[in-house]
Design a protein around this motif. Sequence first.
Motif, mmCIF file in Angstrom:
data_model
loop_
_atom_site.group_PDB
_atom_site.id
_atom_site.type_symbol
_atom_site.label_atom_id
_atom_site.label_comp_id
_atom_site.label_asym_id
_atom_site.label_seq_id
_atom_site.Cartn_x
_atom_site.Cartn_y
_atom_site.Cartn_z
ATOM 1 N N MET A 98 -2.445 -1.796 8.609
ATOM 2 C CA MET A 98 -2.128 -0.784 7.664
ATOM 3 C C MET A 98 -1.322 -1.219 6.351
ATOM 4 O O MET A 98 -0.444 -1.727 5.892
ATOM 5 C CB MET A 98 -1.246 0.716 7.169
ATOM 6 N N ALA A 99 0.304 -2.202 7.778
ATOM 7 C CA ALA A 99 1.022 -2.881 7.582
ATOM 8 C C ALA A 99 0.661 -4.151 7.225
ATOM 9 O O ALA A 99 1.034 -4.814 5.719
ATOM 10 C CB ALA A 99 2.206 -2.881 8.610
ATOM 11 N N GLN A 100 0.027 -4.896 7.484
ATOM 12 C CA GLN A 100 -0.992 -6.094 6.385
ATOM 13 C C GLN A 100 -1.463 -5.797 5.753
ATOM 14 O O GLN A 100 -0.708 -6.752 5.131
ATOM 15 C CB GLN A 100 -1.815 -6.469 8.126
ATOM 16 N N MET A 101 -2.600 -4.962 5.266
ATOM 17 C CA MET A 101 -2.486 -5.068 4.105
ATOM 18 C C MET A 101 -1.476 -4.350 3.342
ATOM 19 O O MET A 101 -1.569 -5.074 2.130
ATOM 20 C CB MET A 101 -3.521 -3.720 3.868
ATOM 21 N N PHE A 102 -0.503 -3.758 3.231
ATOM 22 C CA PHE A 102 0.671 -3.347 2.295
ATOM 23 C C PHE A 102 1.082 -4.890 2.719
ATOM 24 O O PHE A 102 1.826 -5.000 0.711
ATOM 25 C CB PHE A 102 1.269 -2.274 3.174
ATOM 26 N N PHE A 103 1.958 -5.416 3.436
ATOM 27 C CA PHE A 103 2.534 -7.271 2.523
ATOM 28 C C PHE A 103 2.030 -7.734 1.739
ATOM 29 O O PHE A 103 2.006 -8.535 1.141
ATOM 30 C CB PHE A 103 3.306 -7.105 4.268
ATOM 31 N N MET A 104 0.551 -7.662 2.371
ATOM 32 C CA MET A 104 -0.690 -9.438 1.471
ATOM 33 C C MET A 104 -0.350 -8.259 -0.185
ATOM 34 O O MET A 104 0.258 -9.620 -0.299
ATOM 35 C CB MET A 104 -1.366 -9.105 2.301
ATOM 36 N N HIS A 105 -0.497 -7.151 -0.199
ATOM 37 C CA HIS A 105 -0.552 -6.864 -1.685
ATOM 38 C C HIS A 105 1.147 -7.034 -2.124
ATOM 39 O O HIS A 105 1.627 -7.686 -2.550
ATOM 40 C CB HIS A 105 -1.164 -6.111 -1.683
#
Length: 311
Positions: A98-105
Amino acid sequence: MDPQNESVVGEFILLGFSGPWELQIFFFVTFSLIYGATLMGNILIMITVTFSHTLRSPMYFLLGNLSFFDMCLSTVTTPKMITDLLTEHKTISLWGCMAQMFFMHLFGGAEMTLLIVMAFDRYVAICKPLRYRTIMSHRLLSGFVMLSWIIGFIHTMSQMVLTINLPFCGHNVIDSIFCDLPLVIKLACIETYTLELFVIADSGLLSFICFILLLVSYTVILITVQQRSSTGLSKALSTLSAHIIVVTLFFGPCIFIYAWPFNSFSGNKILAVFYTVITPSLNPLIYTLRNQKMQEAMTKLWSQHVSSTET
Ligand SMILES: *[C@@H]1O[C@H](CO)[C@@H](O)[C@H](O)[C@H]1NC(C)=O
């Protein structure tokens, strides 16, 4: 759906790159070198535009911030991907995912906004040169950078609030090198059709529209320059072509990934590598190799540094 069965998946498996170990070692070395170069190049740009006295133009202020976003974007996914190449069990926790997707976007959305701001900056510089410094005041520039963060935040939150509560209860294999929205949503064990459409609109369509708008605005700038003088054209062309290359490298993969995301398509991993590993490393190259002022400023800073350590 039995509610007691929900969220039994605590981690995801990232398939990553498959192949013989020689190939994995090759990828490991290559991506490590590229990532190292990305960090160094972008940090060098940030240091140069912050400390150089010759790069006071608003364009360099924005460029410094673009380098920052590039560095963050690549850091969200690349180190994990590189270490995964050497491990047998390539897992990522639910929250890591979830963190990866949050920061990527977050950084992706912010960078997208900043690229639009940079096109506006070029428009004012080229089409309204006499009023450039008054229009692009320090306050406006800081406001634009702030706006990029806010838009990045809204963009990522709008998708994440809907994703974070999805129940995952069966499949947990992601055939990619990092967690990304289209692939993770597909694993949820409820009907996600509306959410999939929302992500296509929020990430895919938005990138597509921004990309077209940017291309149109760069064309308008070029036409304006051409009507004015033919000597100005070649200079403007060299700056603008750098911008157009960067914009294409950034939006091209985004559009492919998010606009056709839900039918598995084998080029996806390559595109994913492209926009998180390759693109962030190319921006510093494109801006410094083609920009004499930047190179002079770097050399000058370096010689000042050397002479100050000698005395
Ligand atoms: C990026 O923007 C911030 C906030 O507006 C500014 O203070 C900073 O100097 C910029 N960074 C670079 C490297 O130019």
